[in-house]
Write a protein that holds these residues in place. Structure first.
Motif, short mmCIF file in Angstrom:
data_model
loop_
_atom_site.label_atom_id
_atom_site.label_comp_id
_atom_site.label_asym_id
_atom_site.label_seq_id
_atom_site.Cartn_x
_atom_site.Cartn_y
_atom_site.Cartn_z
N MET A 161 -6.39 -15.43 2.58
CA MET A 161 -6.24 -14.66 3.82
C MET A 161 -5.13 -13.64 3.71
SD MET A 161 -6.81 -17.64 6.68
CE MET A 161 -6.63 -16.49 8.00
N VAL A 162 -4.02 -14.03 3.06
CA VAL A 162 -2.92 -13.07 2.86
C VAL A 162 -3.40 -11.89 2.02
CG1 VAL A 162 -0.66 -12.75 1.80
CG2 VAL A 162 -1.10 -14.78 3.18
N ALA A 163 -4.16 -12.16 0.97
CA ALA A 163 -4.68 -11.10 0.11
C ALA A 163 -5.61 -10.17 0.88
CB ALA A 163 -5.41 -11.70 -1.09
N LEU A 164 -6.45 -10.74 1.74
CA LEU A 164 -7.35 -9.92 2.54
C LEU A 164 -6.57 -9.02 3.50
CD1 LEU A 164 -10.20 -12.48 3.37
CD2 LEU A 164 -10.34 -10.50 1.87
N VAL A 165 -5.53 -9.58 4.12
CA VAL A 165 -4.72 -8.79 5.04
C VAL A 165 -4.04 -7.64 4.31
CG1 VAL A 165 -2.69 -8.83 6.53
CG2 VAL A 165 -4.37 -10.66 6.68
N LEU A 166 -3.47 -7.95 3.14
CA LEU A 166 -2.83 -6.90 2.36
C LEU A 166 -3.83 -5.82 1.94
CD1 LEU A 166 -0.43 -9.02 0.11
CD2 LEU A 166 0.17 -7.60 2.08
N GLY A 167 -5.03 -6.25 1.58
CA GLY A 167 -6.07 -5.28 1.22
C GLY A 167 -6.47 -4.39 2.39
N LEU A 168 -6.57 -4.99 3.58
CA LEU A 168 -6.91 -4.20 4.76
C LEU A 168 -5.81 -3.22 5.10
CD1 LEU A 168 -8.52 -6.95 7.05
CD2 LEU A 168 -9.67 -5.06 5.89
N VAL A 169 -4.55 -3.64 4.91
CA VAL A 169 -3.43 -2.73 5.17
C VAL A 169 -3.50 -1.53 4.24
CG1 VAL A 169 -0.93 -2.47 5.04
CG2 VAL A 169 -1.91 -4.50 6.11
N VAL A 170 -3.79 -1.79 2.96
CA VAL A 170 -3.88 -0.70 1.99
C VAL A 170 -5.05 0.23 2.33
CG1 VAL A 170 -4.32 -0.14 -0.43
CG2 VAL A 170 -2.77 -2.00 0.16
N ILE A 171 -6.20 -0.37 2.66
CA ILE A 171 -7.37 0.44 3.02
C ILE A 171 -7.10 1.25 4.28
CG2 ILE A 171 -9.76 0.33 3.81
CD1 ILE A 171 -10.13 -2.12 2.02
N GLY A 172 -6.43 0.65 5.27
CA GLY A 172 -6.09 1.38 6.49
C GLY A 172 -5.17 2.55 6.21
N ALA A 173 -4.19 2.33 5.31
CA ALA A 173 -3.29 3.43 4.96
C ALA A 173 -4.04 4.57 4.28
CB ALA A 173 -2.18 2.91 4.05
N VAL A 174 -4.98 4.19 3.40
CA VAL A 174 -5.77 5.23 2.71
C VAL A 174 -6.64 5.99 3.70
CG1 VAL A 174 -7.60 5.60 1.01
CG2 VAL A 174 -5.74 4.01 0.50
N VAL A 175 -7.30 5.27 4.60
CA VAL A 175 -8.14 5.92 5.60
C VAL A 175 -7.32 6.83 6.51
CG1 VAL A 175 -9.61 5.51 7.62
CG2 VAL A 175 -9.90 4.12 5.57
N ASN A 176 -6.15 6.33 6.93
CA ASN A 176 -5.28 7.15 7.78
C ASN A 176 -4.82 8.40 7.05
OD1 ASN A 176 -3.56 7.41 10.28
ND2 ASN A 176 -1.96 7.38 8.71
N LEU A 177 -4.49 8.26 5.76
CA LEU A 177 -4.10 9.42 4.98
C LEU A 177 -5.24 10.42 4.86
CD1 LEU A 177 -1.98 10.80 3.19
CD2 LEU A 177 -2.89 9.49 1.25
N PHE A 178 -6.45 9.89 4.66
CA PHE A 178 -7.62 10.77 4.57
C PHE A 178 -7.85 11.51 5.88
CE2 PHE A 178 -12.17 11.26 5.52
CZ PHE A 178 -12.53 12.13 4.51
N LEU A 179 -7.79 10.80 7.01
CA LEU A 179 -8.01 11.43 8.30
C LEU A 179 -6.93 12.46 8.62
CD1 LEU A 179 -9.16 8.36 10.44
CD2 LEU A 179 -10.58 10.17 9.49
N THR A 180 -5.68 12.14 8.26
CA THR A 180 -4.59 13.09 8.49
C THR A 180 -4.79 14.36 7.67
OG1 THR A 180 -3.07 11.26 8.95
CG2 THR A 180 -2.10 13.40 8.38
N ASN A 181 -5.13 14.17 6.39
CA ASN A 181 -5.38 15.34 5.53
C ASN A 181 -6.56 16.16 6.03
OD1 ASN A 181 -3.24 14.74 3.86
ND2 ASN A 181 -4.47 13.63 2.36
N ARG A 182 -7.59 15.46 6.52
CA ARG A 182 -8.77 16.16 7.03
C ARG A 182 -8.41 16.97 8.28
NH1 ARG A 182 -12.91 15.02 10.72
NH2 ARG A 182 -14.92 15.99 10.19
N GLN A 183 -7.61 16.39 9.17
CA GLN A 183 -7.18 17.10 10.36
C GLN A 183 -6.30 18.30 10.00
OE1 GLN A 183 -8.25 16.69 13.30
NE2 GLN A 183 -6.79 17.74 14.64
N THR A 184 -5.41 18.09 9.03
CA THR A 184 -4.56 19.20 8.59
C THR A 184 -5.39 20.32 7.98
OG1 THR A 184 -2.75 17.65 8.14
CG2 THR A 184 -2.62 19.82 7.10
N TYR A 185 -6.39 19.94 7.20
CA TYR A 185 -7.26 20.94 6.58
C TYR A 185 -8.03 21.72 7.65
CZ TYR A 185 -11.25 22.92 4.11
OH TYR A 185 -12.20 23.79 3.64
N ARG A 186 -8.55 21.02 8.66
CA ARG A 186 -9.29 21.69 9.73
C ARG A 186 -8.38 22.64 10.51
NH1 ARG A 186 -11.53 17.94 13.76
NH2 ARG A 186 -12.72 19.73 14.47
N ALA A 187 -7.15 22.17 10.79
CA ALA A 187 -6.21 23.03 11.52
C ALA A 187 -5.85 24.26 10.69
CB ALA A 187 -4.96 22.24 11.87
#
Length: 322
Positions: free
Chosen positions: A20-46
């Motif tokens: 369960m700890v490994a899954l949580v850590l994996g989700l945190v990493v995936i969330g950070a990557v997704v957030n980085l992607f969305l931020t970069n996408r928003q910056t690119y659109r702007a």
């Protein structure tokens, strides 16, 4: 044979807690990557929208500046113009009507535009200086047949609004007939053309009973009455449009939602910028200050709304510079 102990057996796998700890850590990493992607996408659109807006503002300046600089320009340097079109003054000072602004589309007297953005001004520019379309007048019967013989037809056609000049004299009229084979242009009156000619005489001052002015040896070309204004587009927004004479309006710059005009007015009291409703004499306007505001296509602002950028620029009238 050696049998593994219970401790060594436990080291071969993962406990439920560790999984369960490994899954949580994996989700945190995936969330950070997704957030980085969305931020970069928003910056690119702007960034993309800002670049498009800046490009639109530069285009608006370049295109409007070309027309404003040429306001009042003629192929012959004429200063007095006889205007025989119906619904307009029969004679005017070319200097006074080469540039003028109106508070709304309904106030424009000639070649009135349609579907304008409410509450926005119209900038009107008159000129007859397109050297690529100049035609030579080889002969002219101003009174009997109201016919000009020309060197070639070029782009001139029947019902076109034309400008003819010779020295300081000039005239604006509608071609009632253009014959390409015989190289003739007729400027008669009494026809059903729109707007049509009040008279066939092209004299300045106007002479209704005797047509004395001959433009033999002069220059003939299309007269251009250019209107710049905001018009509702097909995307539920407004754009900057350009209309020449009674032709169809052309969308020149998309996504412009504001147009503001002021004018450098010079008289005995000095020079100052005035709004269009405060101009008493348009012959004393020497420059135009234009402010256009561009709006982004996408809603990429921090508040979830479109971006807006204002761009002011000033254009001097070449024919009125001291």
């Amino acid at each position: 044979m050696k049998i593994p102990s219970h401790a060594s057996q436990r080291q071969l796998g993962l406990t439920l807690v560790e999984l369960m700890v490994a899954l949580v850590l994996g989700l945190v990493v995936i969330g950070a990557v997704v957030n980085l992607f969305l931020t970069n996408r928003q910056t690119y659109r702007a960034t993309e929208n800002l670049a498009r807006m800046q490009e639109n503002l530069r285009i608006a300046y370049e295109l409007m500046a070309r027309d404003v600089r040429e306001a009042g320009a003629t192929a012959c340097g004429s200063t007095t113009v006889a205007n025989v079109l119906k619904g307009t003054p029969t004679s005017w000072s070319w200097e006074g009507d080469s540039l003028r602004a109106y508070g709304s589309c309904n106030a424009v007297p000639t070649f009135q535009p349609s579907n304008c953005a409410a509450g926005t001004p119209v900038l009107a520019i008159s000129r007859a200086s397109n050297s690529a379309e100049e035609v030579r007048v080889t002969d002219h019967d101003p009174e009997t047949s109201a016919t000009m013989k020309i060197s070639h037809v070029g782009t001139i056609k029947t019902d076109d609004i034309l400008f003819v000049c010779k020295g300081s004299q000039a005239a604006i009229f509608q071609a009632t007939n253009v014959n390409a084979s015989s190289l003739k242009v007729v400027h008669d009156s009494g026809n059903n053309a729109d707007p049509g000619n009040e008279t066939k005489c092209l004299d300045f001052p106007l002479k209704l009973n005797q047509c004395a002015t001959s433009f033999k040896g002069g220059t003939l070309l299309r007269f251009e009455r250019i209107l710049w204004y905001l018009r509702n587009n097909e995307r539920n927004g407004t754009s900057l449009y350009r209309k020449v004479n009674n032709g169809d309006p052309i969308e020149m710059v998309p996504d412009i939602d504001q147009l503001t005009l002021s004018f450098l007015y010079t008289d005995i009291n000095g020079s100052r910028y005035l709004p269009l409703e405060s101009i008493p004499d348009w012959t004393k306007v020497q420059a135009v200050r234009i402010m256009v505001r561009s709006v982004s296509t996408d809603k990429v602002g921090t508040d979830g709304q479109p971006l807006r950028r204002e761009y002011p620029f000033t254009i001097a009238l070449r024919n009125r510079l001291n």
